[in-house]
Design an enzyme around this catalytic site. Structure first.
Site, PDB file in Angstrom:
ATOM      1  N   SER A  58      -9.759   0.418   7.607  1.00  0.00           N
ATOM      2  CA  SER A  58      -9.170   0.449   6.267  1.00  0.00           C
ATOM      3  C   SER A  58      -8.657  -0.872   5.737  1.00  0.00           C
ATOM      4  O   SER A  58      -8.296  -0.963   4.563  1.00  0.00           O
ATOM      5  CB  SER A  58      -8.042   1.487   6.224  1.00  0.00           C
ATOM      6  OG  SER A  58      -8.554   2.778   6.402  1.00  0.00           O
ATOM      7  N   LYS A  88       0.840  -1.205   0.000  1.00  0.00           N
ATOM      8  CA  LYS A  88       0.000   0.000   0.000  1.00  0.00           C
ATOM      9  C   LYS A  88       0.879   1.260   0.000  1.00  0.00           C
ATOM     10  O   LYS A  88       1.896   1.311   0.695  1.00  0.00           O
ATOM     11  CB  LYS A  88      -0.908  -0.048   1.228  1.00  0.00           C
ATOM     12  CG  LYS A  88      -1.933   1.072   1.332  1.00  0.00           C
ATOM     13  CD  LYS A  88      -2.825   0.821   2.542  1.00  0.00           C
ATOM     14  CE  LYS A  88      -3.766   1.962   2.840  1.00  0.00           C
ATOM     15  NZ  LYS A  88      -4.626   1.676   4.014  1.00  0.00           N
ATOM     16  N   SER A 114      -9.173   2.387   3.322  1.00  0.00           N
ATOM     17  CA  SER A 114      -8.242   3.049   2.434  1.00  0.00           C
ATOM     18  C   SER A 114      -7.357   2.065   1.675  1.00  0.00           C
ATOM     19  O   SER A 114      -6.614   2.471   0.777  1.00  0.00           O
ATOM     20  CB  SER A 114      -7.396   4.043   3.232  1.00  0.00           C
ATOM     21  OG  SER A 114      -6.565   3.376   4.169  1.00  0.00           O
TER      22      SER A 114
END
Length: 475
Positions: A183, A84, A159
């Site tokens: 997230s 990520k 996210s």
């Protein structure tokens, strides 16, 4: 050109070296010599190149670097994956989903990235996230959104949305994720994946996280199977055990243990959920009851002030991150490029700075409040989200701040308590919803008891199976 929007799923599963392997199965096939590392790498690159023009899930790729890298070692040696784009990987830029950075390679791996990479993964690039991971849909003010492979008209959550899109579409079997308010669990729910948010301090943290007044963010992965998640945490634990927590160990399958499970039907405000969400929750409750677990109706015992305090602290996050990035990056960080939602959060603090300290004091009581929920039950069963993932644009950061913030409070009603309280929770795929979207439920347990969550997740996976993107339409 913007790709066409379709309710048909977008996936890359085909008869290549990756096949339908999960990460554990692929690593085993590589070790056994059934498939070659180079063959696996090229198949993964081809898959990413097939789906990413539609899904927009890759922030930056490093295919040539992956091709030239030496062989990796570890439990997942040779398995292709993504990190990520809020965790530093040496040689790759980190932009935190924001246009405010001038991209430049980072010098070293962050602690969370190191814990992930030491398991032998071959990194193909960085996955997308919304700016600073501050909202619940991977959408941007300045470019196209990341799309849900089950239905590209819809959000894939946030996210860790880019990671979820890449795993659900079959481009890679597993990807790095992290969770500060849901997230890991939100995009796992949106994309029909397994996502475990571990206990606070179970995993290595981002720099400075443990010095924050309340440490919200924990690290993990998203994958298509429970065993991938179980094996990942066992391997990460071997790399760096958590000093003050009981070890998870390797949970290899469902047990015969039967538990007291509290079923939560209303969010922290006492509000009910969408009918599709309720139907998925009822189905999971029926299955767990049939397995012999004792289910009882419970409510979240939280003062309504919790919501405003979390909103205040979330806004403080925006202030702290933008300030630290400006100090670290200097002229390479451009505050004028920050998106409207982040600016709105910063404005919330500037408009009422005296609210910060009282909010922090109350949120620090969150651990005791969380723990109290497990005095009479072993686990909680709840939705992950209050309603199905929205159509893209519904949570766009381009809209007025107050409108978007109100939508987020209505949407994310079940995940933040675990971040404030520090307890573990897992999103488990279950059933389907309208719009060709997968269903999901959340299981929570006492701090340090990830093993119980993995056990229950295995039970649901074994009994019901998980929705498969390859069975929901043309790919």
């Amino acid at each position: 050109m913007t790709p066409p929007v379709t309710a048909e799923p977008v996936h890359a599963f085909t008869d290549d070296a990756l096949g339908t392997h999960d990460a554990v199965g692929l690593a085993a096939a590589i070790r056994a010599g059934e498939v070659g590392r180079r063959e696996v790498l090229e198949a993964a690159i081809a898959r990413v190149q097939r789906v990413n023009p539609i899904l927009n899930a890759v922030r930056v790729d490093c295919f040539d670097r992956a091709r030239q890298a030496p062989a990796t070692f570890g439990a997942f040696a040779g398995v292709p994956s993504f990190v990520k784009d809020n965790a530093d990987v040496a040689g790759l830029p980190t932009c935190h989903g924001s246009a405010a950075f001038d991209p430049r390679p980072r010098r070293r791996d962050s602690a969370p990235a190191a814990q992930f990479l030491r398991q032998g993964f071959v990194v193909l690039g960085k996955s997308t996230l919304p700016e600073f991971g501050l909202t619940a849909s991977t959408e941007f003010a300045d470019r196209d959104p990341t799309r849900n492979p089950w239905n590209t008209a819809h959000s894939v959550g946030a996210s860790s949305g880019g990671s979820a899109a890449l795993v659900a579409s079959g481009a890679v079997p597993i990807a790095h994720a992290n969770d500060g308010g849901g997230s890991i669990r939100i995009p796992a729910a949106a994309a029909g994946l397994v996502g475990l948010k571990p206990t606070r301090c179970r995993m290595l943290d981002q720099p400075g996280a443990r010095q924050l007044p309340v440490n919200l963010v924990t690290e993990g992965v998203v994958s298509r199977t429970v065993r991938d998640v179980a094996h990942y945490f066992a391997a990460a634990e071997r790399y760096r055990p958590a000093a003050k927590l009981p070890p998870i160990g390797l949970v290899e399958g469902p047990s015969a243990r039967r538990l007291r499970i509290g079923i939560v039907r209303a969010d922290v405000r006492g509000h009910g959920v969408h009918p599709d969400t309720a139907a998925v929750l009822d189905s999971a409750a029926t299955e767990l009851t049939a397995l012999g677990h004792e289910l009882t109706e419970v409510r979240l015992d939280i003062d309504p002030q919790f919501i405003d305090d979390f909103k205040t602290y979330w806004a403080l996050f925006a202030v702290l991150m933008t300030t630290s990035f400006a100090l670290e990056h200097g002229r390479r960080f451009h505050p004028s490029r920050i998106d409207p939602f982040t600016r709105g959060l910063i404005g919330r603090i500037r408009g009422n700075p005296l609210a910060v300290l009282p909010a922090i004091r109350r949120l620090r009581r969150g651990t005791a409040i969380y723990d109290a929920h497990f005095t009479e039950v072993d686990a909680l069963l709840s939705p992950v989200l209050s309603h199905p993932v929205p159509v893209l644009g519904e949570q766009s950061p381009r809209q007025p701040f107050d409108e978007l913030f109100a939508k987020l409070i209505d949407y994310v009603g079940f995940t933040p308590l675990n971040n404030i309280g520090g307890g573990p929770a897992i999103a488990v795929p279950h059933g389907r919803m309208s719009g060709n979207l997968p269903g999901s439920i959340q299981l929570s347990a006492a701090r340090g008891d990830e093993a119980t969550l993995l056990d229950l997740a295995y039970q649901l996976e074994t009994t019901c199976g998980f929705p498969a993107i390859t069975e929901s339409g043309a790919g």
